[in-house]
Design an enzyme around this catalytic site. Structure first.
Site, short mmCIF file in Angstrom:
data_model
loop_
_atom_site.label_atom_id
_atom_site.label_comp_id
_atom_site.label_asym_id
_atom_site.label_seq_id
_atom_site.Cartn_x
_atom_site.Cartn_y
_atom_site.Cartn_z
N SER A 119 0.83 -1.20 0.00
CA SER A 119 0.00 0.00 0.00
C SER A 119 0.86 1.25 0.00
O SER A 119 0.35 2.34 -0.21
CB SER A 119 -0.86 0.04 1.25
OG SER A 119 -1.60 -1.13 1.40
N GLU A 152 -4.21 -0.10 -8.91
CA GLU A 152 -3.25 0.98 -9.11
C GLU A 152 -1.92 0.33 -9.54
O GLU A 152 -1.38 -0.50 -8.81
CB GLU A 152 -3.09 1.68 -7.75
CG GLU A 152 -2.65 3.09 -7.79
CD GLU A 152 -2.64 3.72 -6.37
OE1 GLU A 152 -2.86 3.04 -5.36
OE2 GLU A 152 -2.39 4.93 -6.32
N ASN A 190 -3.82 5.87 -1.37
CA ASN A 190 -3.56 6.00 0.07
C ASN A 190 -2.94 7.34 0.46
O ASN A 190 -3.03 7.75 1.61
CB ASN A 190 -2.71 4.83 0.55
CG ASN A 190 -3.56 3.59 0.66
OD1 ASN A 190 -4.67 3.64 1.18
ND2 ASN A 190 -3.08 2.49 0.14
N1 LIG Z 1 -5.96 -4.49 3.84
C1 LIG Z 1 -6.13 -3.67 2.81
O1 LIG Z 1 -7.16 -2.99 2.70
C2 LIG Z 1 -5.07 -3.56 1.74
C3 LIG Z 1 -5.41 -2.94 0.53
C4 LIG Z 1 -4.44 -2.89 -0.48
C5 LIG Z 1 -3.17 -3.42 -0.26
N2 LIG Z 1 -2.87 -3.99 0.94
C6 LIG Z 1 -1.52 -4.55 1.13
O2 LIG Z 1 -1.59 -5.96 0.95
C7 LIG Z 1 -0.60 -6.59 1.77
C8 LIG Z 1 -1.27 -7.62 2.65
O3 LIG Z 1 -2.24 -6.98 3.46
P1 LIG Z 1 -3.43 -7.80 4.14
O4 LIG Z 1 -4.44 -6.81 4.56
O5 LIG Z 1 -3.81 -8.95 3.28
O6 LIG Z 1 -2.66 -8.35 5.47
P2 LIG Z 1 -3.03 -9.63 6.35
O7 LIG Z 1 -2.41 -9.37 7.68
O8 LIG Z 1 -4.47 -9.95 6.26
O9 LIG Z 1 -2.25 -10.83 5.60
C9 LIG Z 1 -0.86 -10.90 5.48
C10 LIG Z 1 -0.50 -12.37 5.29
O10 LIG Z 1 0.90 -12.45 5.00
C11 LIG Z 1 1.39 -13.60 5.59
N3 LIG Z 1 2.84 -13.54 5.68
C12 LIG Z 1 3.61 -12.86 6.57
N4 LIG Z 1 4.92 -13.09 6.32
C13 LIG Z 1 4.96 -13.92 5.24
C14 LIG Z 1 6.02 -14.52 4.51
N5 LIG Z 1 7.29 -14.30 4.83
N6 LIG Z 1 5.71 -15.34 3.47
C15 LIG Z 1 4.43 -15.56 3.14
N7 LIG Z 1 3.37 -15.02 3.81
C16 LIG Z 1 3.65 -14.21 4.84
C17 LIG Z 1 0.68 -13.65 6.94
O11 LIG Z 1 0.75 -14.96 7.52
C18 LIG Z 1 -0.73 -13.22 6.55
O12 LIG Z 1 -1.54 -14.35 6.24
C19 LIG Z 1 0.11 -5.46 2.52
O13 LIG Z 1 1.26 -5.09 1.80
C20 LIG Z 1 -0.91 -4.35 2.51
O14 LIG Z 1 -0.33 -3.06 2.59
C21 LIG Z 1 -3.80 -4.10 1.95
#
Ligand SMILES: NC(=O)c1ccc[n+]([C@@H]2O[C@H](COP(=O)([O-])OP(=O)(O)OC[C@H]3O[C@@H](n4cnc5c(N)ncnc54)[C@H](O)[C@@H]3O)[C@@H](O)[C@H]2O)c1
Length: 291
Positions: A119, A152, A190
């Site tokens: 993000s 994006e 963001n």
């Molecule tokens: N939540 C949102 O609204 C949103 C929107 C757009 C982008 N993002 C981005 O997407 C990414 C994930 O966010 P999320 O909300 O899904 O988080 P989340 O906490 O729901 O999921 C993250 C996952 O990554 C896993 N993980 C951690 N370390 C790891 C590794 N070394 N190898 C493999 N898996 C690993 C965790 O076990 C977890 O299941 C982030 O970079 C976040 O900024 C989030």
């Protein structure tokens, strides 16, 4: 270059949605996570969300069955080596993302495109630590992925045009719309959205309004479909804090300082919907404001 096999790293809120939309669009998907329970939960959730789409006549039962078959999970990151496109969607922490790319690179085909769903973290910096900065870019989905129309696309300073065009083509095949952003802290969505959410948290912190009055004000007063605190819970308060820190550090302007109340919620482990408590408590039948 033709993309057919896609590797997704991280099966959390975003990773499961990303796997869902790629499988429906006919791509073979390999989904990995460090936690087996996250993989199991993701598959169950994708199944449920696809069923909902069938019920609403958005897809037919055959499409659902085919999509489920195209998704394979693995707890071994290096199994993703033979994919054409990697989308990293792990926890929003730079050291985690960097370690994932380092571990993956020796196993990748030379032409595999690497992308991150980050993000806010610098695409150029992530790319510079790989062997292929020209084939590295940001692939930023919105939450919930199956519903939100936008992706994006972020060019790092070294991203080449054919990589960008290939990713644009992938977004089109997903049936979504892409926008192009340059690689500055938090990109476009963001950069604008998070300071608004952070300001809503300051408004709560300073006692200007309650959770309910802040969310109702923005829903009915500004015609937002969700209030900012409800939206923060939906995104994840840890992710919101990480993005504010990137804005604060990257733009060196105090207007981006994260609200201490946001930090406090994250310290408490109250991360929003994913931990069942944030600005609302989701453990009962209806969400109840926590302040
Ligand atoms: N939540 C949102 O609204 C949103 C929107 C757009 C982008 N993002 C981005 O997407 C990414 C994930 O966010 P999320 O909300 O899904 O988080 P989340 O906490 O729901 O999921 C993250 C996952 O990554 C896993 N993980 C951690 N370390 C790891 C590794 N070394 N190898 C493999 N898996 C690993 C965790 O076990 C977890 O299941 C982030 O970079 C976040 O900024 C989030």
């Amino acid at each position: 270059m033709a993309i057919e096999r896609v590797g997704i790293v991280g099966a959390g809120q975003m990773g499961n949605g990303i796997a869902h939309v790629f499988a429906v669009a006919g791509y073979d998907v390999l989904l990995t996570d460090v936690r087996q329970d996250a993989l199991d939960r993701a598959v169950a959730l994708i199944d449920r969300n696809l069923t909902r789409q069938v019920t609403r006549d958005l897809i037919d039962a055959g499409t659902k069955a085919a999509a489920m078959q195209r998704i394979v999970t693995t707890a071994t990151l290096t199994d993703l080596g033979q994919t054409d496109l990697i989308i990293e969607a792990a926890t929003e922490r730079e050291t985690i993302k960097q370690a994932i790319f380092e571990d993956l690179i020796p196993h990748l085909k030379p032409d595999t495109i690497l992308t991150s769903n980050t993000s806010s973290i610098s695409i150029t910096r992530l790319a510079s630590r790989t062997d292929r900065p020209e084939r590295f870019m940001g692939f930023h989905f919105m939450n919930p992925v199956p519903i939100m129309q936008l992706v994006e696309l972020i060019r790092g300073i070294a991203t080449d045009e054919s990589t960008f065009k290939t990713c644009e083509g992938v977004v089109a095949r997903l049936g979504k719309t892409s926008t192009a952003s340059e690689d500055f802290p938090a990109f476009i969505v963001n950069r604008i959205l998070m300071p608004m959410i952070n300001e809503a948290i300051y408004t709560l912190y300073e006692g200007v309004g309650s959770v309910q009055s802040i969310d109702t004000s923005l829903k009915l007063g500004a015609n937002h479909p969700m209030g900012p605190l409800e939206l923060a819970d939906f995104i994840g308060l840890d992710t919101c804090l990480a993005i504010m820190n990137v804005l604060h550090d990257g733009l060196a302007d105090t207007k981006y300082r994260p609200c201490p109340l946001l930090t406090k919620y994250v310290e408490a482990g109250w991360l929003g919907r994913k931990s069942q408590r944030g600005f609302y408590d989701y453990r009962g039948d209806v969400p109840v404001p926590t302040r």
